[in-house]
Each structure stands twice: as C-alpha cells, then as structure tokens.
Motif scaffolding. Structure first.
Motif, PDB file in Angstrom:
ATOM      1  N   MET A   1       0.770  -1.291   0.027  1.00  9.45           N
ATOM      2  CA  MET A   1      -0.010  -0.028  -0.013  1.00  9.45           C
ATOM      3  C   MET A   1       0.799   1.160   0.083  1.00  9.45           C
ATOM      4  N   SER A   2       0.280   2.549  -0.360  1.00  5.78           N
ATOM      5  CA  SER A   2       0.727   3.464  -0.317  1.00  5.78           C
ATOM      6  C   SER A   2       0.009   5.052  -0.167  1.00  5.78           C
ATOM      7  N   LEU A   3       0.468   5.673   0.449  1.00  9.78           N
ATOM      8  CA  LEU A   3      -0.427   6.984   0.416  1.00  9.78           C
ATOM      9  C   LEU A   3       0.120   8.095  -0.001  1.00  9.78           C
TER      10      LEU A   3
ATOM     11  N   GLY B   1      -2.463  -1.995   7.754  1.00  8.11           N
ATOM     12  CA  GLY B   1      -1.499  -1.079   8.330  1.00  8.11           C
ATOM     13  C   GLY B   1      -0.413  -1.873   9.011  1.00  8.11           C
ATOM     14  N   VAL B   2      -0.917  -3.024   9.933  1.00  4.94           N
ATOM     15  CA  VAL B   2      -0.127  -3.787  10.546  1.00  4.94           C
ATOM     16  C   VAL B   2       0.712  -4.831   9.759  1.00  4.94           C
ATOM     17  N   GLN B   3      -0.047  -5.225   8.563  1.00 10.54           N
ATOM     18  CA  GLN B   3       0.918  -5.887   7.389  1.00 10.54           C
ATOM     19  C   GLN B   3       1.928  -5.083   6.882  1.00 10.54           C
ATOM     20  N   ASP B   4       1.457  -3.895   6.464  1.00 10.08           N
ATOM     21  CA  ASP B   4       2.696  -3.066   5.889  1.00 10.08           C
ATOM     22  C   ASP B   4       3.702  -2.837   6.794  1.00 10.08           C
ATOM     23  N   PHE B   5       3.560  -2.673   8.280  1.00  7.52           N
ATOM     24  CA  PHE B   5       4.539  -2.584   9.492  1.00  7.52           C
ATOM     25  C   PHE B   5       5.463  -3.645   9.393  1.00  7.52           C
ATOM     26  N   ILE B   6       4.952  -4.993   9.156  1.00  7.05           N
ATOM     27  CA  ILE B   6       5.697  -6.050   9.421  1.00  7.05           C
ATOM     28  C   ILE B   6       6.476  -6.477   8.153  1.00  7.05           C
ATOM     29  N   ASN B   7       5.862  -6.083   7.053  1.00  4.93           N
ATOM     30  CA  ASN B   7       6.724  -6.561   5.776  1.00  4.93           C
ATOM     31  C   ASN B   7       7.353  -5.536   4.923  1.00  4.93           C
ATOM     32  N   ASN B   8       7.470  -4.213   5.695  1.00  4.01           N
ATOM     33  CA  ASN B   8       8.144  -3.288   4.964  1.00  4.01           C
ATOM     34  C   ASN B   8       9.125  -2.547   5.742  1.00  4.01           C
ATOM     35  N   ASP B   9       9.974  -2.089   5.292  1.00  2.94           N
ATOM     36  CA  ASP B   9      10.946  -1.136   6.008  1.00  2.94           C
ATOM     37  C   ASP B   9      11.524  -0.252   5.218  1.00  2.94           C
ATOM     38  N   SER B  10      12.078   0.828   5.795  1.00  5.44           N
ATOM     39  CA  SER B  10      12.854   2.192   4.870  1.00  5.44           C
ATOM     40  C   SER B  10      13.658   2.643   5.748  1.00  5.44           C
ATOM     41  N   LEU B  11      14.326   3.583   4.965  1.00  8.24           N
ATOM     42  CA  LEU B  11      15.316   4.429   5.816  1.00  8.24           C
ATOM     43  C   LEU B  11      14.837   5.114   6.593  1.00  8.24           C
ATOM     44  N   LEU B  12      13.693   5.876   6.439  1.00  5.21           N
ATOM     45  CA  LEU B  12      12.908   6.686   7.677  1.00  5.21           C
ATOM     46  C   LEU B  12      12.670   5.771   8.734  1.00  5.21           C
TER      47      LEU B  12
ATOM     48  N   LEU C   1      -2.760   4.588   9.195  1.00  4.27           N
ATOM     49  CA  LEU C   1      -1.724   5.232   9.517  1.00  4.27           C
ATOM     50  C   LEU C   1      -1.588   4.893  11.173  1.00  4.27           C
ATOM     51  N   TYR C   2      -2.703   5.078  11.837  1.00  8.67           N
ATOM     52  CA  TYR C   2      -2.615   4.693  12.934  1.00  8.67           C
ATOM     53  C   TYR C   2      -2.237   3.319  13.474  1.00  8.67           C
ATOM     54  N   ALA C   3      -2.478   2.261  12.690  1.00 13.75           N
ATOM     55  CA  ALA C   3      -2.007   0.878  12.904  1.00 13.75           C
ATOM     56  C   ALA C   3      -0.534   0.659  12.811  1.00 13.75           C
ATOM     57  N   ILE C   4      -0.034   1.605  11.435  1.00 13.00           N
ATOM     58  CA  ILE C   4       1.570   1.454  11.272  1.00 13.00           C
ATOM     59  C   ILE C   4       2.200   2.255  12.540  1.00 13.00           C
ATOM     60  N   LEU C   5       1.700   3.338  13.046  1.00 10.84           N
ATOM     61  CA  LEU C   5       2.227   3.899  14.067  1.00 10.84           C
ATOM     62  C   LEU C   5       2.398   3.336  15.368  1.00 10.84           C
ATOM     63  N   TYR C   6       1.225   2.664  15.597  1.00 10.69           N
ATOM     64  CA  TYR C   6       1.084   2.031  16.870  1.00 10.69           C
ATOM     65  C   TYR C   6       1.816   0.663  16.990  1.00 10.69           C
ATOM     66  N   SER C   7       1.877  -0.238  15.988  1.00 13.25           N
ATOM     67  CA  SER C   7       2.686  -1.443  15.910  1.00 13.25           C
ATOM     68  C   SER C   7       4.129  -0.813  15.949  1.00 13.25           C
ATOM     69  N   PHE C   8       4.693   0.231  15.155  1.00 10.10           N
ATOM     70  CA  PHE C   8       6.143   0.515  15.066  1.00 10.10           C
ATOM     71  C   PHE C   8       6.351   1.137  16.520  1.00 10.10           C
TER      72      PHE C   8
END
Length: 353
Positions: free
Chosen positions: A1-3, A89-100, A160-167
């Motif tokens: 996914m992407s925003l 969002g949770v899946q995105d957190f688990i499966n992706n990584d980035s420089l940021l 967005l919230y799910a990514i932030l909370y999982s992270f």
C-alpha cells in the motif's frame, strides 16, 4: 500500500489533479489480495476503476488517483470486516522497512522519535501533515488531511494509526502501550476491533485525528537506540528531504524560544520541551545551517528593535528582558547587529517618526 498520490474531492468523487502522482499497481495488490481472501468478489472490487483483472498479473501498470480512490470506495462497500485498513497497516509495518523507519528506530527516546517523524513525514506521505507537540502532561501527535477524503477517511486514518502503533510497540519492546486514540469521525456500527489494533482508549467525534502519549512514555528509551547509526542515517534522510521540503526543527525551536522568557532560554531547556537531547537538537539545527545561539540572537535582535522603537523601557530593562547580564553586554551585541548602539538606534527611529 502507499499514501503518496495527490487527490481532490469533487461532488463525492475524487478527481485526479493534473500534477497527480501515479501509483504502481504493485502498491495496490496487498489490499486487493487481502479483500479477496476475505471473500470479496473481484469484479465488484474493480467495478468502475478501469482496472481489469488481467492487469493484476503485471508489475508495471500505473494507476491514477481516481482509480485508487474508486477502488477504496468499492472496498469499503463490500468488505465484510471494516478493520481492513488497520489490518493492512499492521501488515505494512511487518512486511516493509525504509530508511525513515531505520532513522526513527535509532532515536534515543520515544519523544525524540515522534519529533523526528513529524519533521520527515513527507518521505512517507504527501496527503497528510503529521505534527507533534508536547506539554507538561501529554505528547500530541496529530494527523491532518490536506483534502476532504469523504467516506475513505477512516481507512486512511486507521491505516496510519495501525502502522504508528505497531511501530511504537516494537521500538519500545512492548506488546501494548497506553495511548489515547482520537478520531474526527463518528463511531462505526462495528467498532469492537479498535481495541485489538489500537489501545483500549479510543474516542470518536473529536475535533481532529490525534494520538495522545503520556509524558513519562515520551522519556522512555527506545530498545534500538543507536546514536552512531542515527547520525549516519541523518545524512541520507536529509539529502532526500532536500528534494521535498526542509525540516521544521528550526521553526519549532524558534516558536518555543518565542514562548519562553529569553532570560530563561537555554539549549537544555528548549531541547527538553522538544523531547530530545541537547546533542540531538544541536545536530538537527546544524544540518539546516543553524546553531541554537544564532536563533536566540535573531529573536533577541527582533525584540530589541521593537522595544527600543517603543521607547517605553530603559536600555538596562531591555537588556535584562533579553537575557543579558548587563546593559554593556546588550549594547555590544546590538552594535554588532545594527552597527549602531541602542541609544543611536532609538534616536534614528525617533527621527524617522
């Protein structure tokens, strides 16, 4: 996914802007796959999008903003479980990584990480503004959409919230963290899933979408804290940001200096309000071509000119207000700025009026 696509709402639909960024179909496949696995009929999901089933076997097809938004509206209409935004969002957190992500993880504390994310969020999304501010009780992380997303806003916010909370849980080494999640939209008919993907405290019909973090949590050290790696990643992150927008650490530092009495301002005091170490603040400012003292002097200079022009206080009183030990120190600094003493400047302003 992407925003990262630019879209605008018009009569219930989203019309592509002329300068809109396109998405590669690869970015939409996780959501499509996820919904099909939940039993959503593929033709219904693709209806009106201009995306054909055979497009899904390709890797190089571009999808415009209108197609993306139409797909989301179909997903909301047909999804059996409205938590799909949070789940993605949770899946995105688990499966992706980035420089940021790597840079944020290497921060010293949770507070510093939140400030850094609000500085560099444009590396992640250009459809929302992310902002972080802290007071004596809370840290407030707000998410502000740039446009009216209409019926698709809950998807984006929960994603967005799910990514932030999982992270956040990951970086603190915790299964859960006691945060307060606020949503600007009404509570959905089925809202039991919110406690699963976010913390237990959620509030709807709020003024804005924001997450409240208790002050003690902001001071927690991150399990991945790594000053050396943080400094290395900073260089690359800042290079990428130069192509998007400058960091606003300078503006936030300036705003805090303006809020505080100049006689009490110090690097340690301001960095504490920004929830970062003095060393980190100094490094962020230097990366933007500023020093803390330069910003303080600029504020002193501006205030000094206003006070001298009003002619309501003595030079000694102005010196104390600006944080100088005596009038002589203030006079030397002012002469360096204006090539004139405070008294000479007052006279010049009086003659002009």
């Amino acid at each position: 996914m992407s925003l990262v696509c630019n879209i605008e709402d018009q009569k219930g639909f989203v019309k592509q802007k002329a300068e809109a960024l396109s998405l590669n179909i690869q970015q939409l496949k996780p959501m499509i796959k996820f919904l099909i696995m939940q039993g959503v009929d593929l033709p219904k999901l693709l209806e009106g999008t201009g995306i054909e089933q055979h497009h899904l076997i390709h890797r190089d097809i571009s999808i415009d903003a209108f197609q993306h938004q139409r797909l989301l509206l179909n997903a909301i209409k047909h999804a059996p479980d409205m938590s799909f935004g949070a789940q993605l969002g949770v899946q995105d957190f688990i499966n992706n990584d980035s420089l940021l992500a790597s840079r944020v993880m290497s921060c010293d504390t949770a507070g510093e990480a939140m400030h850094l994310l609000s500085d560099y969020y444009k590396l992640w999304t250009n459809q929302f503004s992310l902002n972080f501010e802290a007071n004596e009780r809370w840290g407030e992380f707000s998410i502000t959409p740039h446009i009216d997303f209409g019926a698709t806003l809950p998807f984006y916010i929960e994603y967005l919230y799910a990514i932030l909370y999982s992270f956040g849980c990951y970086c603190l080494g915790e299964k859960s963290v006691p945060l307060i999640f606020e949503f600007s939209y009404p509570e959905p008919s089925k809202s039991a899933y919110y406690g699963k993907y976010f913390s237990e405290t959620v509030r709807f019909n709020q003024e804005k979408n924001r997450v409240l973090l208790p002050k003690p949590l902001l001071e927690r050290k991150l399990v991945f804290s790594n000053p050396i790696l943080a400094e290395e990643n900073d260089k690359t992150v800042k290079t990428q940001m130069e192509h998007i927008a400058p960091s606003d650490t300078v503006s936030r530092t300036r705003a805090l200096i303006q809020k505080n009495a100049l006689s009490m301002v110090s690097l340690e005091h301001i960095s504490a309000q920004l929830c970062m170490s003095s060393r980190s603040l100094r490094r962020h400012l230097q990366a933007q071509g500023f020093s803390f003292q330069t910003i303080v002097d600029q504020e002193r200079h501006d205030i000094a000119k206003k006070l001298l022009s009003s002619n309501k206080q003595t030079i000694q009183e102005i010196a104390i207000l600006l944080g100088y030990n005596d009038a002589s120190s203030f006079s030397r600094a002012f002469k360096r700025w204006e090539s004139a003493s405070p008294k000479e400047y007052q006279l010049q302003q009086h003659q002009k009026s």
